[in-house]
Design a protein around this motif. Structure first.
Motif, PDB file in Angstrom:
ATOM      1  N   ASN A  58     -29.097 108.376  45.823  1.00 16.09           N
ATOM      2  CA  ASN A  58     -28.449 109.349  44.966  1.00 16.09           C
ATOM      3  C   ASN A  58     -26.941 109.358  45.188  1.00 16.09           C
ATOM      4  OD1 ASN A  58     -28.484 111.194  43.030  1.00 16.09           O
ATOM      5  ND2 ASN A  58     -29.465 112.838  44.209  1.00 16.09           N
ATOM      6  N   ILE A  59     -26.537 109.275  46.462  1.00 15.86           N
ATOM      7  CA  ILE A  59     -25.108 109.273  46.778  1.00 15.86           C
ATOM      8  C   ILE A  59     -24.447 108.032  46.201  1.00 15.86           C
ATOM      9  CG2 ILE A  59     -23.436 109.108  48.661  1.00 15.86           C
ATOM     10  CD1 ILE A  59     -25.267 110.852  50.309  1.00 15.86           C
ATOM     11  N   ILE A  60     -25.100 106.869  46.358  1.00 17.02           N
ATOM     12  CA  ILE A  60     -24.520 105.636  45.819  1.00 17.02           C
ATOM     13  C   ILE A  60     -24.391 105.740  44.302  1.00 17.02           C
ATOM     14  CG2 ILE A  60     -24.818 103.137  45.573  1.00 17.02           C
ATOM     15  CD1 ILE A  60     -26.225 103.084  48.207  1.00 17.02           C
ATOM     16  N   ARG A  61     -25.442 106.268  43.675  1.00 19.76           N
ATOM     17  CA  ARG A  61     -25.396 106.358  42.216  1.00 19.76           C
ATOM     18  C   ARG A  61     -24.271 107.292  41.757  1.00 19.76           C
ATOM     19  NH1 ARG A  61     -28.793 104.000  39.220  1.00 19.76           N
ATOM     20  NH2 ARG A  61     -30.513 103.856  40.688  1.00 19.76           N
ATOM     21  N   THR A  62     -24.136 108.411  42.446  1.00 15.95           N
ATOM     22  CA  THR A  62     -23.054 109.333  42.089  1.00 15.95           C
ATOM     23  C   THR A  62     -21.700 108.654  42.280  1.00 15.95           C
ATOM     24  OG1 THR A  62     -24.440 111.104  42.935  1.00 15.95           O
ATOM     25  CG2 THR A  62     -22.158 111.655  42.455  1.00 15.95           C
ATOM     26  N   SER A  63     -21.579 107.862  43.351  1.00 17.61           N
ATOM     27  CA  SER A  63     -20.316 107.168  43.596  1.00 17.61           C
ATOM     28  C   SER A  63     -19.997 106.206  42.457  1.00 17.61           C
ATOM     29  CB  SER A  63     -20.370 106.380  44.900  1.00 17.61           C
ATOM     30  OG  SER A  63     -20.607 107.240  45.974  1.00 17.61           O
ATOM     31  N   ILE A  64     -21.006 105.446  42.043  1.00 20.01           N
ATOM     32  CA  ILE A  64     -20.786 104.486  40.954  1.00 20.01           C
ATOM     33  C   ILE A  64     -20.356 105.216  39.692  1.00 20.01           C
ATOM     34  CG2 ILE A  64     -21.929 102.788  39.478  1.00 20.01           C
ATOM     35  CD1 ILE A  64     -23.732 102.150  41.891  1.00 20.01           C
ATOM     36  N   GLU A  65     -21.060 106.325  39.410  1.00 22.65           N
ATOM     37  CA  GLU A  65     -20.726 107.106  38.222  1.00 22.65           C
ATOM     38  C   GLU A  65     -19.303 107.636  38.304  1.00 22.65           C
ATOM     39  OE1 GLU A  65     -23.272 110.473  36.747  1.00 22.65           O
ATOM     40  OE2 GLU A  65     -24.794 109.025  37.347  1.00 22.65           O
ATOM     41  N   THR A  66     -18.939 108.152  39.491  1.00 24.68           N
ATOM     42  CA  THR A  66     -17.596 108.702  39.663  1.00 24.68           C
ATOM     43  C   THR A  66     -16.554 107.610  39.465  1.00 24.68           C
ATOM     44  OG1 THR A  66     -18.540 110.143  41.339  1.00 24.68           O
ATOM     45  CG2 THR A  66     -16.146 110.080  41.182  1.00 24.68           C
ATOM     46  N   LEU A  67     -16.780 106.470  40.108  1.00 29.71           N
ATOM     47  CA  LEU A  67     -15.820 105.371  39.994  1.00 29.71           C
ATOM     48  C   LEU A  67     -15.633 104.967  38.540  1.00 29.71           C
ATOM     49  CD1 LEU A  67     -16.306 102.664  42.755  1.00 29.71           C
ATOM     50  CD2 LEU A  67     -14.477 104.321  42.473  1.00 29.71           C
ATOM     51  N   ILE A 113     -16.037  96.862  39.544  1.00 28.82           N
ATOM     52  CA  ILE A 113     -17.264  96.916  40.344  1.00 28.82           C
ATOM     53  C   ILE A 113     -18.369  97.795  39.734  1.00 28.82           C
ATOM     54  CG2 ILE A 113     -18.212  97.777  42.538  1.00 28.82           C
ATOM     55  CD1 ILE A 113     -15.827  96.470  43.915  1.00 28.82           C
ATOM     56  N   ILE A 128     -18.928 114.717  34.808  1.00 28.21           N
ATOM     57  CA  ILE A 128     -20.156 114.088  35.301  1.00 28.21           C
ATOM     58  C   ILE A 128     -21.233 115.134  35.527  1.00 28.21           C
ATOM     59  CG2 ILE A 128     -21.195 112.859  37.236  1.00 28.21           C
ATOM     60  CD1 ILE A 128     -18.665 111.415  37.670  1.00 28.21           C
ATOM     61  N   SER A 170     -16.062 106.714  35.900  1.00 28.14           N
ATOM     62  CA  SER A 170     -15.517 107.707  34.971  1.00 28.14           C
ATOM     63  C   SER A 170     -14.109 108.146  35.360  1.00 28.14           C
ATOM     64  CB  SER A 170     -16.442 108.919  34.888  1.00 28.14           C
ATOM     65  OG  SER A 170     -16.312 109.684  36.049  1.00 28.14           O
ATOM     66  N   LEU A 171     -13.611 107.682  36.491  1.00 28.62           N
ATOM     67  CA  LEU A 171     -12.251 108.067  36.871  1.00 28.62           C
ATOM     68  C   LEU A 171     -11.246 107.418  35.922  1.00 28.62           C
ATOM     69  CD1 LEU A 171     -11.958 107.976  40.758  1.00 28.62           C
ATOM     70  CD2 LEU A 171     -11.811 109.928  39.236  1.00 28.62           C
ATOM     71  N   PRO A 172     -10.254 108.188  35.474  1.00 30.90           N
ATOM     72  CA  PRO A 172      -9.219 107.602  34.622  1.00 30.90           C
ATOM     73  C   PRO A 172      -8.531 106.454  35.354  1.00 30.90           C
ATOM     74  CG  PRO A 172      -8.992 109.990  34.717  1.00 30.90           C
ATOM     75  CD  PRO A 172     -10.038 109.631  35.706  1.00 30.90           C
ATOM     76  N   THR A 212     -22.007  96.419  38.668  1.00 32.08           N
ATOM     77  CA  THR A 212     -23.190  96.961  39.332  1.00 32.08           C
ATOM     78  C   THR A 212     -24.220  97.411  38.309  1.00 32.08           C
ATOM     79  OG1 THR A 212     -21.799  97.743  41.127  1.00 32.08           O
ATOM     80  CG2 THR A 212     -23.993  98.679  40.983  1.00 32.08           C
ATOM     81  N   VAL A 253     -19.720 103.607  48.158  1.00 28.72           N
ATOM     82  CA  VAL A 253     -19.612 105.007  48.551  1.00 28.72           C
ATOM     83  C   VAL A 253     -18.313 105.226  49.317  1.00 28.72           C
ATOM     84  CG1 VAL A 253     -20.681 106.858  49.874  1.00 28.72           C
ATOM     85  CG2 VAL A 253     -22.105 105.200  48.678  1.00 28.72           C
ATOM     86  N   THR A 260     -15.275 105.295  47.051  1.00 30.35           N
ATOM     87  CA  THR A 260     -15.198 106.562  46.323  1.00 30.35           C
ATOM     88  C   THR A 260     -14.716 107.681  47.239  1.00 30.35           C
ATOM     89  OG1 THR A 260     -17.143 105.762  45.156  1.00 30.35           O
ATOM     90  CG2 THR A 260     -16.463 107.996  44.706  1.00 30.35           C
TER      91      THR A 260
END
Lengths: 298, 306
Positions: free
Chosen positions: A107-116, A154, B293, A118-120, A158, B31, B34
């Motif tokens: 879950n943490i990895i997935r959130t990280s990928i999503e965050t990366l 990345i 998100i 969606s970051l401007p 991914t 991770v 990020t």
């Protein structure tokens, strides 16, 4: 019997209204779709047309008033950033598809990928500026830009890899385990080759995005280049191969020409750069499309 | 011979472990990156409040922005409300323009003519996505701004909130269309059949069955579009004028969080109040994209519960 009392004319009128509404809506939707295609045609034809009009051979030169340096920088940087991001992105995708169990870590990895993803890109650019330039007490350099581009590519790679590997039917895995292969062998010998086409498509799309990226680069790899194309010693500061020199790309060039350039023919230069970028977009798109078609035929 | 077999299994085992741990490490690296972004942005972004003694309220709601550009100079007002309002107004304008067209396009692709949709619109969308933002900005400067200037008689060459909104609308259009089309496509076929069975026309079926059933997916598309609009820097920067003033109307010039960062970061040394303020704006952008998100996740979860 209430229905019997229904005035037939009202029903007919209502039906007529409904049908004409349906027809109007259909026409309107066709119009919107047409408008959309027209807009795309207008933008691309305009940009390419302006590029053709303002074309003079000197713009393609590798001198200060040409775009050759920028074109070289763009290709060089995108290539090097892919060298970093493809193994990492594909590796992470394989991990998510084959090894990750549902749980907190995944879950943490997935959130990280999503965050990366969606970051401007300007924010990622600032991060690159801070970590790869300011903290190294360096000036703008190509390497900082390359790393920042990798961070942008990345998550895209991914996701593509994970989707591609997940969609491979389980029979492939069972077959491979059945003849005694280990999981790692299954991944490297079966799953990776089977998803190679889709991964390549993803790589092409990531490259396309990096080609046009500017916001992430204006504070990392910089706004100018000072290159001598007769000097191929990678350690020299003016060598095109040196990755620790400042380097502007085509997209950055357009931004720079608009905001701060004093070149007399800056509009023509920016027109040319925009035309080259649009043509590149088409090249990358057609390549991705071709790869996808080939993979669906298999 | 036995020796060879054990060696083989050993090396198999070794590769197995090595492979698995490498891939896990790569996953963890993402991770780490990020987290590093979060930590560094927080560290730099908080300097406004710790080193330069601006309160968060003043920063978020203050309407004067004139921070010190040199070390040792007295701290100036650091209110960033102009940029926040600027970002909000341009992005919302872009959404208002883009959403109706995007949803219409999605309906066209799924319901009206999937054949034409797949053959022409889908590739067009992909090309729209691929066009670099500076090229959009460049077309904005060279076509849209002069056009607006002549239509509305604007003295400063057409750079305005309206120009920014239109350029962004074109840029987020493909995002909303793609996600909305997926959502509409995923509505169960039975819904459509039931609706036709009751005698609905196609348009009635679309507006009263497909769209309502796909609304959470469409909303996700809108939020993704909003988040893209919010984070876009250079294209907006090229057409919005960059004035330090609240937008007074569609035709006035203003600045946004991203345009101020893009144009201001190089103007002062790192560590001055000026740059620290810009870092705080970047932190605001980070927080906002995190909120987007979270919103998308909440919508997704709600949909699953339904």
């Amino acid at each position: 019997m209430r229905t019997a009392q229904f005035d037939q004319s009202i029903v007919q009128k209502n039906n007529k209204r409904r049908r004409s509404q349906d027809k109007t809506a259909t026409i309107a939707l066709y119009a919107v779709a047409g408008l959309f295609l027209l807009l795309l045609a207008a933008i691309t034809l305009y940009v390419i047309g302006r590029g053709v009009i303002s074309f003079t051979p000197k713009y393609l030169s590798f001198q200060k008033d040409g775009l050759g340096v920028e074109l070289f920088n763009t290709v060089y940087m995108v290539f090097l950033s892919l060298v970093i991001s493809v193994p990492l992105g594909v590796g992470a995708g394989l991990y998510m598809a084959e090894y990750a169990k549902s749980g907190r870590l995944t879950n943490i990895i997935r959130t990280s990928i999503e965050t990366l993803s969606s970051l401007p890109s300007i924010v990622l650019g600032l991060f690159g500026f801070l970590v790869f330039v300011l903290l190294e007490k360096a000036t703008w350099n190509m390497f900082a830009g390359i790393l920042t581009l990798s961070i942008i590519s990345i998550p895209l790679l991914t996701r593509v890899t994970e989707d591609a590997v997940r969609e491979i039917p389980n029979t492939y895995r069972e077959g491979s385990y059945g003849i005694g292969a280990t999981k790692w062998q299954t991944i490297t010998k079966i799953l990776l080759p089977a998803s190679m086409n889709r991964i390549t498509t993803g790589v092409v799309l990531a490259a396309g995005r990096s080609f046009g990226e500017a916001a992430a680069l204006i504070y990392t790899s910089g706004l100018t280049s000072d290159v001598d194309f007769t000097n191929w010693n990678p350690l020299s500061h003016t060598s095109p191969l040196n990755i620790f020199r400042t380097a502007d790309t085509l997209a950055v060039r357009i931004w720079y020409l608009k905001t701060s350039s004093i070149l007399p023919d800056k509009y023509e230069l920016a027109d040319m750069a925009a035309a080259v970028l649009i043509i590149l977009v088409f090249v990358f798109n057609l390549t991705a499309r071709y790869l996808r078609r080939r993979s669906s035929l298999k | 011979m036995f020796g060879k077999v054990t060696l083989l299994t050993q090396s198999k085992f070794f590769k197995e472990t090595l492979g698995k741990s490498t891939l896990t490490a790569v996953g963890l690296l993402i991770v780490l990156v990020t987290l590093a972004i979060l930590l560094f942005l927080t560290w730099k972004g908080l300097a406004t409040f710790t080193t330069h003694n601006t309160s968060i309220i003043d920063f978020l709601f203050g309407s004067r922005w004139d921070p010190a550009m040199e070390f040792g100079a007295e701290n100036g007002p650091a209110g960033s409300a102009i940029f926040i309002v600027g970002s909000l107004s341009v992005s919302c304008l872009a959404l208002l323009i883009s959403t109706p067209f995007a949803v219409a396009c999605a309906i066209f692709i799924v319901e009206i003519s999937p054949r034409l949709g797949n053959k022409f619109l889908q590739p067009a969308i992909e090309i729209f996505v691929g066009i670099p933002s500076v090229v959009y900005g460049w077309v904005g400067i060279s076509v849209l701004c002069p056009f607006l200037a002549s239509v509305f008689n604007m003295p400063f060459g057409g750079e305005s909130v309206l120009a920014g909104g239109i350029v962004l609308a074109v840029m987020i259009f493909p995002t909303i269309t793609t996600v909305a089309a997926d959502a509409i496509r995923n509505v169960p076929q039975e819904y459509t059949e039931a609706s036709y069975g009751l005698g609905a026309t196609r348009w009635q079926m679309i507006t009263s069955v497909r769209i309502p059933a796909a609304k959470s997916g469409i909303l996700t598309g809108i939020i993704l579009g909003l988040s893209r609009a919010f984070g876009e820097a250079l294209a907006v920067s090229m057409v919005i004028g960059g004035r330090l003033a609240f937008p007074k109307g569609l035709l006035s010039q203003t600045s946004t969080l991203t345009t101020q960062i893009a144009s201001g970061m190089g103007s002062a040394a790192d560590g001055t109040q000026w740059t620290d303020n810009l870092w705080s704006m970047a932190l605001v952008l980070f927080v906002i994209s995190f909120i987007f998100i979270a919103l998308i996740r909440v919508i997704g979860r709600k949909k699953k519960e339904d």
